[in-house]
Design an enzyme around this catalytic site. Structure first.
Site, PDB file in Angstrom:
ATOM      1  N   HIS A 192       0.797  -1.239   0.000  1.00  0.00           N
ATOM      2  CA  HIS A 192       0.000   0.000   0.000  1.00  0.00           C
ATOM      3  C   HIS A 192       0.828   1.287   0.000  1.00  0.00           C
ATOM      4  O   HIS A 192       0.300   2.360  -0.315  1.00  0.00           O
ATOM      5  CB  HIS A 192      -0.999  -0.002   1.171  1.00  0.00           C
ATOM      6  CG  HIS A 192      -0.423   0.351   2.501  1.00  0.00           C
ATOM      7  ND1 HIS A 192      -0.008  -0.600   3.408  1.00  0.00           N
ATOM      8  CD2 HIS A 192      -0.199   1.551   3.101  1.00  0.00           C
ATOM      9  CE1 HIS A 192       0.434  -0.006   4.502  1.00  0.00           C
ATOM     10  NE2 HIS A 192       0.337   1.304   4.336  1.00  0.00           N
TER      11      HIS A 192
ATOM     12  N   ASP B 173      -4.313   0.337   8.281  1.00  0.00           N
ATOM     13  CA  ASP B 173      -3.102   1.157   8.163  1.00  0.00           C
ATOM     14  C   ASP B 173      -3.073   2.230   9.250  1.00  0.00           C
ATOM     15  O   ASP B 173      -2.065   2.425   9.941  1.00  0.00           O
ATOM     16  CB  ASP B 173      -3.078   1.793   6.766  1.00  0.00           C
ATOM     17  CG  ASP B 173      -1.954   2.809   6.605  1.00  0.00           C
ATOM     18  OD1 ASP B 173      -0.843   2.539   7.068  1.00  0.00           O
ATOM     19  OD2 ASP B 173      -2.208   3.881   6.018  1.00  0.00           O
TER      20      ASP B 173
ATOM     21  N   GLU C  11       3.523   5.480  -3.277  1.00  0.00           N
ATOM     22  CA  GLU C  11       3.773   6.781  -2.646  1.00  0.00           C
ATOM     23  C   GLU C  11       5.239   6.982  -2.292  1.00  0.00           C
ATOM     24  O   GLU C  11       5.787   8.072  -2.501  1.00  0.00           O
ATOM     25  CB  GLU C  11       2.921   6.901  -1.381  1.00  0.00           C
ATOM     26  CG  GLU C  11       3.092   8.217  -0.650  1.00  0.00           C
ATOM     27  CD  GLU C  11       2.283   8.267   0.644  1.00  0.00           C
ATOM     28  OE1 GLU C  11       2.368   9.307   1.321  1.00  0.00           O
ATOM     29  OE2 GLU C  11       1.597   7.291   0.964  1.00  0.00           O
ATOM     30  N   ASP C  12       5.876   5.937  -1.756  1.00  0.00           N
ATOM     31  CA  ASP C  12       7.212   6.114  -1.161  1.00  0.00           C
ATOM     32  C   ASP C  12       8.360   5.505  -1.959  1.00  0.00           C
ATOM     33  O   ASP C  12       9.517   5.611  -1.537  1.00  0.00           O
ATOM     34  CB  ASP C  12       7.225   5.513   0.253  1.00  0.00           C
ATOM     35  CG  ASP C  12       6.270   6.238   1.187  1.00  0.00           C
ATOM     36  OD1 ASP C  12       6.031   7.434   0.952  1.00  0.00           O
ATOM     37  OD2 ASP C  12       5.758   5.611   2.132  1.00  0.00           O
TER      38      ASP C  12
END
Length: 723
Positions: free
Chosen positions: A86, A153, A90-91
């Protein structure tokens, strides 16, 4: 694949976590699906290589911990893979397209739904967060697993919040309480909601949490004996009735205790006077039988029973609730539900995966209800102007203790429950509140004291002559409305006096071919010194209140030497142009009650020191007294657009017979007038002489009423009272 997990070095925390995940997954997934999850772990571990959390552990530990939480909810393989991956979009450099190629479009869409918007041009952190939540809800509408992953999360983030700076802790905790805990509640996921609330409470108020936690432990120890006695009594009574039910004392949530203490302003001792018990039954019929037994065992408290089985909550929650008066005079809260209802109350929408084999029909109904809510949000977000507006829309459903209403333009106004239209008007803008006279709710006219309900559209109707009424303070509940009303009433007379003083002074200066704004500032300062005023507003206020004559002030300004004695000539006695009034200026221009002038009348104004201008009818007998004081009166005239209801008094002689006054009243009402007062001056067996005060628009309106009354056979004579 378990053999593969065995070959991983066990020293690292992530190795232990993947082993634990595989063990949990083996309980409900086949080996090929577990292999896919391990492959997702390998891709995620490679992508996050070299990344560490604030606590110092490898970053991959976080997504695997989230996946374990979902595995305990029996999430399907695609949901588990999405949880593990997940954060990669993004990272890390991994793209959505790459994920789709390796794990399929479904997994890629789930990951993208959970991913924040990393590059967003926002003015504030609030807007950034709002846009993230908005995007998440759009993804939720397509697939409910997005919110399940996001809640897991957020739960793990809250559990590992300890290493964060205090300010960031509070911000994340506030966001969790505002958005994520209510979403979990709305989706019926009570277990996650309680964990999120407890962790947020501890992060936001660590001292309060510690003090309350210690107090609860002490109270629990002192009262454990009472709880055991009540629990034993309930079990024995159910066994006597031949019912096989489980009984459990309910542990109270620290955050819910804190909220109740805060909202109701009561001490902890009063909270713990309610002992909570849950009774789990095999079927619905047994629930109602148990309820009857409990009401026989302990007396129910009137008005404290709720049937959420027949009428489930919006989030699908079902249970019977009743408050009983137990032994030792303490109230007992009893919740009666089936085992299946309890599972649904704890897991909510996640029960779709957890207990799919138990009762597919009920779970499908619950999921349909959740999907309907999400579809409604999807429709709302299409019309929302921005992300912050969408968040406000979202809170309409998440916070039932608050009222969210719409302006005609679609903006959302948040108000406390019980708020009225006046609260709404002041919430929009203070000027709107000051000028409101009535309103429309969903296009229906309603009075100002109407209490607002969620989701209605409110249109406030204003008038130029309107002003706050002191009676409004009796039914407004917001601090902004209350302070706005008080502030207006406090400064209204002062501001009205300044406005009137400016008009009067400018009128006099205009006759001398001067304008106030063109007067030199140095000359104004010299004038203020001579007139003993601190500011121009103070001088204008004195003029408006009648303490200083505008003509004399203007004459002094017109002189070259401010300090020189004012010289008057014969042409100075009368004003060339009268002051135009509307009759609705407020406290500094009042209509004399002796003659009650109305638009269309010839009028005269008289300066009453400290009160402003009193307007009389030209034929009023008091006007002769006014005219003798040449320096204190001025010519005034009605404005062409004067509007409103003006009181006027008529003297009427009618036949003294049954129903005469009713006939007069109905005739006046038919002509759009209202009777304010009736005074019987003289009366005998044949004739009654009455003074009637009624409201009219102007002289034409009054003449029409008087003509109609003269046509009545019972009316002998009618005249207007002018003094």
């Amino acid at each position: 694949m378990l053999e593969i997990a065995d070959t991983i070095e066990l020293e690292r925390p992530q190795d232990k976590l993947i082993r634990r995940l595989c063990a949990t997954l083996s309980g409900y997934l086949d080996q090929s699906q577990i292999d896919q999850c391990v492959r997702a772990y390998e891709v995620g571990a490679d992508a996050h290589e070299g990344q560490f959390r604030k606590s110092g552990e490898a970053y991959i530990c976080h997504p695997v911990s989230v996946a374990i939480s979902l595995a305990e909810m029996r999430m399907d393989a695609n949901g588990i893979m999405a949880a593990i991956l997940h954060d990669v979009i993004e990272d890390t450099p991994v793209s959505k397209k790459q994920l789709a190629e390796q794990f399929g479009t479904e997994v890629a869409e789930l990951v993208d739904g959970v991913t924040k918007l990393s590059k967003i041009d926002s003015k504030s952190h609030a807007e950034t967060q709002a846009e993230n939540v908005r995007k998440m809800f759009l993804a939720m509408a397509k697939d409910l697993r997005v919110i399940i992953v996001k809640l897991a999360d957020r739960l793990h983030n809250m559990q590992t919040l300890g290493v964060m700076p205090a300010a960031k802790k509070r911000r994340i905790a506030r966001e969790t309480l505002d958005i994520y805990a209510p979403i979990a509640n709305r989706l019926g996921m009570n277990n996650i909601r309680q964990k999120l609330e407890a962790l947020s409470f501890e992060a936001m108020y660590p001292m309060r949490h510690a003090v309350l936690n210690n107090a609860v432990k002490k109270a629990r120890g002192n009262r454990r004996k009472i709880v055991d006695i009540i629990e034993s009594t309930i079990k024995n009574r159910l066994e006597q009735a031949g019912l096989n039910c489980d009984v459990a004392g309910r542990e109270k949530n620290l955050y819910s205790i804190y909220k109740k203490m805060l909202n109701k302003k009561i001490p902890l001792a009063d909270i713990f006077d309610v002992y909570a018990f849950r009774i789990f039954c095999d079927d619905v019929d047994t629930c109602y039988r148990v309820l009857g037994i409990m009401h026989n065992l302990y007396k129910p408290i009137p008005g404290r029973f709720k049937d959420y089985i027949a009428l489930p909550k919006a989030n699908g929650y079902q249970s019977l609730h009743s408050i009983l008066m137990g032994p030792y005079g303490v109230p007992i809260e009893v919740q009666i539900r089936t085992h299946e209802m309890h599972r649904m109350s704890e897991s909510g929408i996640a029960a779709h995966w957890l207990y799919k084999s138990d009762d597919d029909n009920k779970i499908e109904k619950f999921q349909a209800r959740a999907n309907e809510w999400l579809r409604d949000l999807l429709e709302i977000q299409k019309s929302a102007g921005d992300s912050l507006e969408f968040i406000d829309n979202l809170k309409v459903d998440l916070f039932p203790q608050e009222v969210f209403v719409f302006t005609p333009q679609g903006a959302i106004i948040k108000l406390p429950r019980g708020a009225t239209i006046i609260d709404f008007a002041y919430a929009v803008h203070t000027d709107l509140g000051n000028a409101c006279v009535s309103a429309r709710i969903d296009k229906q006219l309603v009075p100002l004291q109407t209490k607002l309900e969620n989701g209605v559209t409110v249109e406030v109707i204003t008038a130029s002559w309107a002003r706050p009424n002191p009676l409004w303070l009796n039914y407004v509940i917001t601090a902004k409305a209350r302070s706005g009303i008080r502030n207006y009433l406090k400064h209204f007379k002062q501001q009205e006096a300044i406005n009137l003083g400016r008009r009067l002074l400018e009128k006099e200066l205009l006759s001398m071919h001067l304008h106030l704004e063109n007067i030199d500032k140095a000359k104004i300062q010299a004038l203020l010194q001579v007139m003993s005023n601190q500011s121009l507003d103070e001088l204008l206020e004195d003029i408006g209140l009648g303490n200083k004559m505008p003509f004399l002030v203007a004459k002094r300004i017109a002189q070259d030497d401010i300090n020189a004695t004012i010289k008057l000539d014969d042409g100075d006695q009368g004003q060339k142009k009268p002051l135009v009034i509307k009759g609705t200026e407020g406290m500094v221009i009042t209509l004399a009650k002796c003659c009650r002038p109305i638009p269309g009348d010839s009028i005269i104004g008289y300066f009453n020191p400290g009160k402003g201008i009193v307007v009389h009818h030209h034929e009023c007998r008091n006007s002769s007294v006014v005219r003798k004081k040449q320096t204190n009166w001025l010519d005034v005239e009605w404005s062409q657009d004067a509007a409103g209801d003006f009181p006027v008094e008529i003297r009427i002689e009618i036949l003294n017979q049954r129903g005469s006054l009713a006939t007069i009243a109905s005739t006046i009402s038919e002509l759009n007038s209202n009777i304010e007062n009736v005074n019987v001056v003289d009366q005998d067996d044949r004739i009654s002489v009455d003074l009637i005060t009624l409201t009219v628009k102007d002289r034409v309106h009054l003449a029409k009423i008087m003509r109609r009354l003269k046509e009545l056979s019972i009316v002998l004579k009618i005249t207007r009272v002018k003094a």
